[in-house]
Design a protein around this motif. Structure first.
Motif, PDB file in Angstrom:
ATOM      1  N   VAL A   1       0.836  -1.197   0.000  1.00 29.59           N
ATOM      2  CA  VAL A   1       0.000   0.000   0.000  1.00 29.59           C
ATOM      3  C   VAL A   1       0.875   1.252   0.000  1.00 29.59           C
ATOM      4  O   VAL A   1       0.666   2.187  -0.793  1.00 29.59           O
ATOM      5  CB  VAL A   1      -0.946   0.000   1.221  1.00 29.59           C
ATOM      6  N   PHE A   2       1.882   1.276   0.867  1.00 29.83           N
ATOM      7  CA  PHE A   2       2.763   2.443   0.933  1.00 29.83           C
ATOM      8  C   PHE A   2       3.709   2.482  -0.264  1.00 29.83           C
ATOM      9  O   PHE A   2       4.030   3.557  -0.769  1.00 29.83           O
ATOM     10  CB  PHE A   2       3.542   2.434   2.242  1.00 29.83           C
ATOM     11  N   ALA A   3       4.145   1.314  -0.729  1.00 32.50           N
ATOM     12  CA  ALA A   3       5.020   1.271  -1.896  1.00 32.50           C
ATOM     13  C   ALA A   3       4.307   1.838  -3.126  1.00 32.50           C
ATOM     14  O   ALA A   3       4.891   2.591  -3.916  1.00 32.50           O
ATOM     15  CB  ALA A   3       5.482  -0.158  -2.157  1.00 32.50           C
ATOM     16  N   GLU A   4       3.029   1.504  -3.292  1.00 31.66           N
ATOM     17  CA  GLU A   4       2.267   2.034  -4.426  1.00 31.66           C
ATOM     18  C   GLU A   4       2.074   3.539  -4.293  1.00 31.66           C
ATOM     19  O   GLU A   4       2.110   4.269  -5.296  1.00 31.66           O
ATOM     20  CB  GLU A   4       0.913   1.340  -4.508  1.00 31.66           C
ATOM     21  N   ALA A   5       1.859   4.014  -3.068  1.00 34.07           N
ATOM     22  CA  ALA A   5       1.700   5.457  -2.868  1.00 34.07           C
ATOM     23  C   ALA A   5       2.981   6.196  -3.229  1.00 34.07           C
ATOM     24  O   ALA A   5       2.942   7.255  -3.879  1.00 34.07           O
ATOM     25  CB  ALA A   5       1.310   5.742  -1.419  1.00 34.07           C
ATOM     26  N   VAL A   6       4.127   5.649  -2.821  1.00 37.07           N
ATOM     27  CA  VAL A   6       5.415   6.271  -3.160  1.00 37.07           C
ATOM     28  C   VAL A   6       5.612   6.295  -4.675  1.00 37.07           C
ATOM     29  O   VAL A   6       6.127   7.275  -5.232  1.00 37.07           O
ATOM     30  CB  VAL A   6       6.575   5.527  -2.468  1.00 37.07           C
ATOM     31  N   GLN A   7       5.189   5.238  -5.345  1.00 33.85           N
ATOM     32  CA  GLN A   7       5.284   5.208  -6.808  1.00 33.85           C
ATOM     33  C   GLN A   7       4.465   6.336  -7.425  1.00 33.85           C
ATOM     34  O   GLN A   7       4.908   7.007  -8.365  1.00 33.85           O
ATOM     35  CB  GLN A   7       4.798   3.858  -7.337  1.00 33.85           C
ATOM     36  N   GLY A   8       3.268   6.568  -6.886  1.00 30.96           N
ATOM     37  CA  GLY A   8       2.443   7.665  -7.364  1.00 30.96           C
ATOM     38  C   GLY A   8       3.088   9.010  -7.126  1.00 30.96           C
ATOM     39  O   GLY A   8       3.038   9.908  -7.977  1.00 30.96           O
ATOM     40  N   VAL A   9       3.704   9.179  -5.957  1.00 32.19           N
ATOM     41  CA  VAL A   9       4.428  10.405  -5.646  1.00 32.19           C
ATOM     42  C   VAL A   9       5.538  10.645  -6.660  1.00 32.19           C
ATOM     43  O   VAL A   9       5.697  11.734  -7.212  1.00 32.19           O
ATOM     44  CB  VAL A   9       5.021  10.343  -4.214  1.00 32.19           C
ATOM     45  N   GLN A  10       6.294   9.587  -6.924  1.00 33.95           N
ATOM     46  CA  GLN A  10       7.446   9.716  -7.810  1.00 33.95           C
ATOM     47  C   GLN A  10       7.029  10.061  -9.235  1.00 33.95           C
ATOM     48  O   GLN A  10       7.709  10.827  -9.924  1.00 33.95           O
ATOM     49  CB  GLN A  10       8.247   8.418  -7.792  1.00 33.95           C
ATOM     50  N   GLU A  11       5.915   9.506  -9.686  1.00 33.78           N
ATOM     51  CA  GLU A  11       5.434   9.798 -11.036  1.00 33.78           C
ATOM     52  C   GLU A  11       5.209  11.297 -11.222  1.00 33.78           C
ATOM     53  O   GLU A  11       5.583  11.870 -12.256  1.00 33.78           O
ATOM     54  CB  GLU A  11       4.129   9.048 -11.302  1.00 33.78           C
ATOM     55  N   VAL A  12       4.584  11.921 -10.240  1.00 36.22           N
ATOM     56  CA  VAL A  12       4.286  13.356 -10.350  1.00 36.22           C
ATOM     57  C   VAL A  12       5.551  14.192 -10.199  1.00 36.22           C
ATOM     58  O   VAL A  12       5.794  15.116 -10.977  1.00 36.22           O
ATOM     59  CB  VAL A  12       3.241  13.761  -9.289  1.00 36.22           C
ATOM     60  N   LEU A  13       6.370  13.878  -9.218  1.00 38.31           N
ATOM     61  CA  LEU A  13       7.539  14.716  -8.937  1.00 38.31           C
ATOM     62  C   LEU A  13       8.604  14.604 -10.022  1.00 38.31           C
ATOM     63  O   LEU A  13       9.235  15.609 -10.383  1.00 38.31           O
ATOM     64  CB  LEU A  13       8.134  14.336  -7.583  1.00 38.31           C
ATOM     65  N   SER A  14       8.827  13.411 -10.550  1.00 36.42           N
ATOM     66  CA  SER A  14       9.847  13.271 -11.587  1.00 36.42           C
ATOM     67  C   SER A  14       9.449  14.048 -12.834  1.00 36.42           C
ATOM     68  O   SER A  14      10.305  14.608 -13.529  1.00 36.42           O
ATOM     69  CB  SER A  14      10.076  11.795 -11.928  1.00 36.42           C
ATOM     70  N   GLY A  15       8.159  14.115 -13.109  1.00 33.49           N
ATOM     71  CA  GLY A  15       7.689  14.891 -14.237  1.00 33.49           C
ATOM     72  C   GLY A  15       7.908  16.381 -14.063  1.00 33.49           C
ATOM     73  O   GLY A  15       7.936  17.135 -15.037  1.00 33.49           O
ATOM     74  N   ALA A  16       8.056  16.819 -12.814  1.00 32.65           N
ATOM     75  CA  ALA A  16       8.301  18.227 -12.522  1.00 32.65           C
ATOM     76  C   ALA A  16       9.770  18.515 -12.248  1.00 32.65           C
ATOM     77  O   ALA A  16      10.122  19.623 -11.833  1.00 32.65           O
ATOM     78  CB  ALA A  16       7.459  18.658 -11.316  1.00 32.65           C
ATOM     79  N   GLY A  17      10.635  17.524 -12.452  1.00 33.90           N
ATOM     80  CA  GLY A  17      12.067  17.745 -12.298  1.00 33.90           C
ATOM     81  C   GLY A  17      12.612  17.552 -10.901  1.00 33.90           C
ATOM     82  O   GLY A  17      13.752  17.927 -10.619  1.00 33.90           O
ATOM     83  N   TYR A  18      11.836  16.947  -9.995  1.00 36.01           N
ATOM     84  CA  TYR A  18      12.279  16.750  -8.618  1.00 36.01           C
ATOM     85  C   TYR A  18      12.759  15.320  -8.398  1.00 36.01           C
ATOM     86  O   TYR A  18      12.233  14.372  -8.989  1.00 36.01           O
ATOM     87  CB  TYR A  18      11.131  17.030  -7.637  1.00 36.01           C
ATOM     88  N   GLN A  19      13.735  15.188  -7.524  1.00 36.67           N
ATOM     89  CA  GLN A  19      14.198  13.884  -7.066  1.00 36.67           C
ATOM     90  C   GLN A  19      13.570  13.587  -5.707  1.00 36.67           C
ATOM     91  O   GLN A  19      13.317  14.489  -4.918  1.00 36.67           O
ATOM     92  CB  GLN A  19      15.723  13.859  -6.954  1.00 36.67           C
ATOM     93  N   LEU A  20      13.343  12.294  -5.450  1.00 38.77           N
ATOM     94  CA  LEU A  20      12.684  11.881  -4.221  1.00 38.77           C
ATOM     95  C   LEU A  20      13.677  11.213  -3.279  1.00 38.77           C
ATOM     96  O   LEU A  20      14.412  10.311  -3.685  1.00 38.77           O
ATOM     97  CB  LEU A  20      11.551  10.907  -4.559  1.00 38.77           C
ATOM     98  N   LEU A  21      13.710  11.654  -2.027  1.00 38.85           N
ATOM     99  CA  LEU A  21      14.492  11.008  -0.975  1.00 38.85           C
ATOM    100  C   LEU A  21      13.506  10.263  -0.080  1.00 38.85           C
ATOM    101  O   LEU A  21      12.652  10.882   0.544  1.00 38.85           O
ATOM    102  CB  LEU A  21      15.288  12.030  -0.167  1.00 38.85           C
ATOM    103  N   ILE A  22      13.625   8.943  -0.011  1.00 42.45           N
ATOM    104  CA  ILE A  22      12.626   8.118   0.670  1.00 42.45           C
ATOM    105  C   ILE A  22      13.175   7.583   1.982  1.00 42.45           C
ATOM    106  O   ILE A  22      14.320   7.130   2.057  1.00 42.45           O
ATOM    107  CB  ILE A  22      12.199   6.943  -0.226  1.00 42.45           C
ATOM    108  N   SER A  23      12.339   7.610   3.017  1.00 41.33           N
ATOM    109  CA  SER A  23      12.703   7.048   4.315  1.00 41.33           C
ATOM    110  C   SER A  23      11.501   6.298   4.876  1.00 41.33           C
ATOM    111  O   SER A  23      10.352   6.612   4.551  1.00 41.33           O
ATOM    112  CB  SER A  23      13.110   8.178   5.278  1.00 41.33           C
ATOM    113  N   SER A  24      11.746   5.271   5.694  1.00 43.68           N
ATOM    114  CA  SER A  24      10.661   4.546   6.354  1.00 43.68           C
ATOM    115  C   SER A  24      10.975   4.428   7.843  1.00 43.68           C
ATOM    116  O   SER A  24      12.134   4.386   8.241  1.00 43.68           O
ATOM    117  CB  SER A  24      10.463   3.155   5.737  1.00 43.68           C
TER     118      SER A  24
END
Length: 362
Positions: free
Chosen positions: A78-101
């Motif tokens: 559930v959380f992995a899919e949410a992070v994937q959704g986050v990354q789809e939007v941010l990468s399209g806007a030129g941002y890199q994602l730093l992930i922590s759990s």
């Protein structure tokens, strides 16, 4: 050997037949441009082998072009899919994602936020144990760092992408009641530290009362009990008369199915089981799981878009809950007639060592 000439944004603009400002807006995703201009600029950049320097862009705008994302676990799909959704939007806007759990640990939440803010992230997307109690989150907000939440129900001072946990749980209670279940239980892990779990129980409890049914038993499991089917079977065996369980997530619901088999009983003939989240593995079981199906990838995309709107200075308001769907599965059925007869006059909920019957409804 002849040295290679450095390609600049001016070269891209010239090849695309537009101004430098337009080329910059397209490459930096920083403002409105026509579809035709975007296509011409992107093609020109690709043809020339132009790479818009992330370092130079960050220095120019005073941003790191990174976003911090904190979730309780990446092992939970559930959380992995949410992070994937986050990354789809941010990468399209030129941002890199730093992930922590954080492994559902409040102190780890605080440490992660401190670490992410020290890395000068431009914003935070968070799912936490208790955002309203987090000192590190308050400090980040005091610094003016934009924050967008996922999965949490609306919280004063924060925008969140969420489903209506209360209403979704009411739907489960309605399904149980319509089939004739009266002795029900809510099964939870980390009940005290999860606003999602508490709100699901509150909705389930409220609808049972509205239907004139006995209060559902509230069973809070330890990690050991949740991960050991034999221990869980021992707990369920003490719940005489129980005919239906609503588990706060699909993993617990799947564990209940195995524990029921260890008791020599069958799902759903002897015990109906409903989960929450709608993870894909629930569909693949020999007996597909009945559950509340959500869209965590859409939740991630919404949380990311909210954060982007904040970063761009747009007006932001709390958006309505994302939709949920009851997936019927094969683990929900009417209780046996003899079970209903045996329940007459029984005291409910019964008392077991991990049962919580003193929840105060707010």
């Amino acid at each position: 050997m002849e040295s290679r000439q450095k390609i600049t944004i001016k070269d891209v603009a010239r090849k695309a037949g537009c101004g430098i400002a337009t080329a910059s807006r397209v490459l930096n995703n920083s403002g409105p441009t026509s579809a035709d201009a975007r296509e011409r600029v992107k093609k020109a950049a690709q043809d020339l082998g132009f790479s818009f320097s992330a370092i130079g862009r960050a220095l120019q705008g005073g941003r790191s072009m990174t976003i911090g994302c904190l979730v309780p676990s990446l092992a939970n799909p559930v959380f992995a899919e949410a992070v994937q959704g986050v990354q789809e939007v941010l990468s399209g806007a030129g941002y890199q994602l730093l992930i922590s759990s954080s492994n559902y640990d409040g102190d780890a939440d605080n440490e992660a936020i401190v670490t992410l803010t020290a890395k000068e992230v431009d914003g935070l997307i968070l799912t936490m144990v208790g955002p309203e109690r987090s000192a590190a989150l308050k400090q980040a907000r005091a610094r003016g760092l934009p924050v967008s939440l996922m999965f949490h129900d609306p919280l004063d001072g924060f925008l969140t992408a969420h489903v209506d946990n209360f209403e979704a749980a009411r739907e489960v209670a309605r399904r149980f009641a319509d089939l004739g279940h009266t002795r029900t239980a809510f099964l939870s892990l980390r009940f005290a530290s999860s606003d999602r779990s508490r709100n699901r129980y509150a909705g389930f409890h409220a609808e049972c009362r509205a239907r004139g049914l006995p209060d559902p038993a509230l069973i809070e499991l330890t990690e050991a009990e949740a991960n050991d089917p034999e221990l869980l079977a021992g707990i369920l065996a003490t719940l005489g008369g129980l005919t239906a369980i609503f588990a706060s997530n699909d993993f617990l619901a799947i564990a209940v199915q195995k524990a029921t088999r260890l008791m020599g009983k069958n799902v759903p003939q002897d015990l109906s089981v409903v989960g929450f989240d709608g993870i894909e593995i629930g569909r693949l079981l020999d007996m597909p799981l009945a559950t509340i199906e959500t869209a965590p990838d859409a939740m991630g995309r919404q949380a990311a878009q909210t954060l982007l709107n904040m970063l761009q200075g747009d007006a932001c308001v709390q958006r309505p809950p994302l939709p949920f769907h009851f997936r019927a599965g094969a683990t929900l059925a009417r209780p046996r007639a003899e079970s209903r007869d045996d329940d007459q006059g029984a005291t409910w909920p019964p008392s077991v060592h991990s049962l919580k019957t003193d929840l105060k409804q707010g």
